[in-house]
Design a protein around this motif. Structure first.
Motif, mmCIF file in Angstrom:
data_model
loop_
_atom_site.group_PDB
_atom_site.id
_atom_site.type_symbol
_atom_site.label_atom_id
_atom_site.label_comp_id
_atom_site.label_asym_id
_atom_site.label_seq_id
_atom_site.Cartn_x
_atom_site.Cartn_y
_atom_site.Cartn_z
ATOM 1 N N UNK A 1 0.843 -1.191 0.000
ATOM 2 C CA UNK A 1 0.000 0.000 0.000
ATOM 3 C C UNK A 1 0.879 1.240 0.000
ATOM 4 N N UNK A 2 0.552 2.173 -0.883
ATOM 5 C CA UNK A 2 1.204 3.475 -0.893
ATOM 6 C C UNK A 2 0.192 4.486 -0.366
ATOM 7 N N UNK A 3 0.558 5.193 0.676
ATOM 8 C CA UNK A 3 -0.388 6.130 1.268
ATOM 9 C C UNK A 3 -0.262 7.504 0.641
ATOM 10 N N UNK A 4 -1.364 8.230 0.647
ATOM 11 C CA UNK A 4 -1.403 9.611 0.158
ATOM 12 C C UNK A 4 -2.317 10.395 1.089
ATOM 13 N N UNK A 5 -1.853 11.544 1.505
ATOM 14 C CA UNK A 5 -2.643 12.367 2.403
ATOM 15 C C UNK A 5 -2.490 13.831 2.016
ATOM 16 N N UNK A 6 -3.592 14.587 2.091
ATOM 17 C CA UNK A 6 -3.539 16.028 1.813
ATOM 18 C C UNK A 6 -4.224 16.785 2.940
ATOM 19 N N UNK A 7 -3.708 17.978 3.213
ATOM 20 C CA UNK A 7 -4.243 18.775 4.328
ATOM 21 C C UNK A 7 -4.939 20.035 3.847
ATOM 22 N N UNK A 8 -5.425 20.016 2.595
ATOM 23 C CA UNK A 8 -6.040 21.204 2.009
ATOM 24 C C UNK A 8 -7.562 21.077 1.885
ATOM 25 N N UNK A 9 -8.122 20.023 2.448
ATOM 26 C CA UNK A 9 -9.567 19.782 2.390
ATOM 27 C C UNK A 9 -10.077 19.683 0.947
ATOM 28 N N UNK A 10 -9.234 19.122 0.074
ATOM 29 C CA UNK A 10 -9.609 18.985 -1.323
ATOM 30 C C UNK A 10 -10.573 17.834 -1.522
ATOM 31 N N UNK A 11 -11.549 18.056 -2.414
ATOM 32 C CA UNK A 11 -12.505 16.990 -2.716
ATOM 33 C C UNK A 11 -11.880 15.951 -3.654
ATOM 34 N N UNK A 12 -11.117 16.421 -4.624
ATOM 35 C CA UNK A 12 -10.622 15.558 -5.694
ATOM 36 C C UNK A 12 -9.225 15.049 -5.375
ATOM 37 N N UNK A 13 -9.036 13.754 -5.555
ATOM 38 C CA UNK A 13 -7.708 13.159 -5.422
ATOM 39 C C UNK A 13 -7.516 12.149 -6.541
ATOM 40 N N UNK A 14 -6.253 11.948 -6.919
ATOM 41 C CA UNK A 14 -5.968 11.124 -8.084
ATOM 42 C C UNK A 14 -4.617 10.445 -7.925
ATOM 43 N N UNK A 15 -4.469 9.295 -8.570
ATOM 44 C CA UNK A 15 -3.188 8.613 -8.649
ATOM 45 C C UNK A 15 -2.751 8.533 -10.107
ATOM 46 N N UNK A 16 -1.455 8.817 -10.334
ATOM 47 C CA UNK A 16 -0.842 8.706 -11.645
ATOM 48 C C UNK A 16 0.386 7.809 -11.551
#
Lengths: 113, 113
Positions: A20-35
C-alpha cells in the motif's frame, strides 16, 4: 503548510507481495488522483476520487485498488504487484471550488522484482 | 474522448533564446488548459493556465496562447535560463469533466549554456 504527502518515497518489493502506498492532503480537497509516470509515456491516471466513498477508474486501473474512507487520505493498493508495475507514482489533489490546479505529492519510486 | 498531442518531445535551445511548445486538443468543449513543469527528480507543478475566454496570458517570462478555432495552445518561454530546463506537460479539461485533466506526453526542454 499546505501539502500532499506520500509514503513510502522508495520501495523495492517482490512479485506478489501486497503493498500500500499512502497519500494524504491537508487542504480539504474533494478531488484526489493517482498517476504513474514511465519514461516517454507522460502521466497516466490510475484512479481518481471525487469525494469520500466516490472513486472511478482512470486510464490504467488494472492491477490497482483504491479507497477513499476519509477526505484527506487516498491509499493506492497493489494486491499482487508485478514487474510491469515498476514505475514512479504520484498522488495529486485538487479543489474544484477554488480552481482546478492539481497539487502533486513528492512521488513514490516503486521497483517490483 | 479528449486527446492531447504535444510537440516536440525534446527541445534544445541556447540560453537566452525563446522556446515554444505546442499542444493540440480534440474536444472543442475543453475550456481549461494548464501547463505543468517537472524538474528532474521533482513533482509536476502548475506554472500557468488559461481558460477559453482568454486568448493569451503572461506571467513574467512565460506566456500561453490559445487558438480555439484551431484547437491548439502553446507555451512560450522568453530569455531562457538554465533553471528552465525541465519536462513541461500541457493538459486540457472541461468544466463538466469532474476536474479530469487529459495530459500531453511531455516536452523535455534543454537549455544549452
Amino acid at each position: 503548510e499546505a501539502q500532499v504527502t506520500q509514503n513510502p518515497r522508495y520501495l523495492i518489493t517482490v512479485t506478489g507481495k501486497k503493498l500500500t502506498v499512502t497519500c494524504s492532503q491537508n487542504m480539504n480537497h474533494e478531488y484526489m488522483s493517482w498517476y504513474r509516470q514511465d519514461p516517454g509515456l507522460g502521466l497516466r491516471q490510475i484512479y481518481y476520487s471525487m469525494n469520500v466513498e466516490v472513486t472511478d477508474k482512470g486510464d490504467v486501473p488494472e492491477g490497482y485498488k483504491v479507497s477513499r474512507k476519509e477526505k484527506r487520505n487516498f491509499p493506492l493498493i497493489l494486491e499482487s504487484p508485478s514487474p510491469n508495475q515498476t514505475s514512479l507514482y504520484f498522488c495529486a489533489s485538487s479543489s474544484g471550488t477554488r480552481g482546478y490546479e492539481q497539487y502533486f505529492g513528492p512521488g513514490t519510486r516503486l521497483t517490483v522484482t | 474522448g479528449e486527446n492531447v498531442e504535444q510537440h516536440p518531445s525534446t527541445l534544445s535551445v541556447q540560453e537566452g533564446d525563446s522556446a515554444v511548445i505546442k499542444c493540440t486538443y480534440s474536444d472543442s468543449a475543453s475550456n481549461y488548459f494548464p501547463w505543468y513543469k517537472q524538474e528532474l527528480g521533482k513533482r509536476p507543478q502548475l506554472i500557468i493556465d488559461i481558460r477559453s475566454n482568454v486568448g493569451e496570458k503572461k506571467d513574467q517570462r512565460i506566456a500561453v496562447t490559445l487558438n480555439k478555432t484551431a484547437k491548439h495552445f502553446s507555451l512560450h518561454i522568453t530569455e531562457t535560463q538554465p533553471e528552465d530546463s525541465a519536462v513541461y506537460f500541457c493538459a486540457a479539461s472541461r468544466w463538466d469533466s469532474n476536474y479530469q485533466l487529459i495530459w500531453g506526453a511531455g516536452t523535455k526542454l534543454i537549455i544549452k549554456p
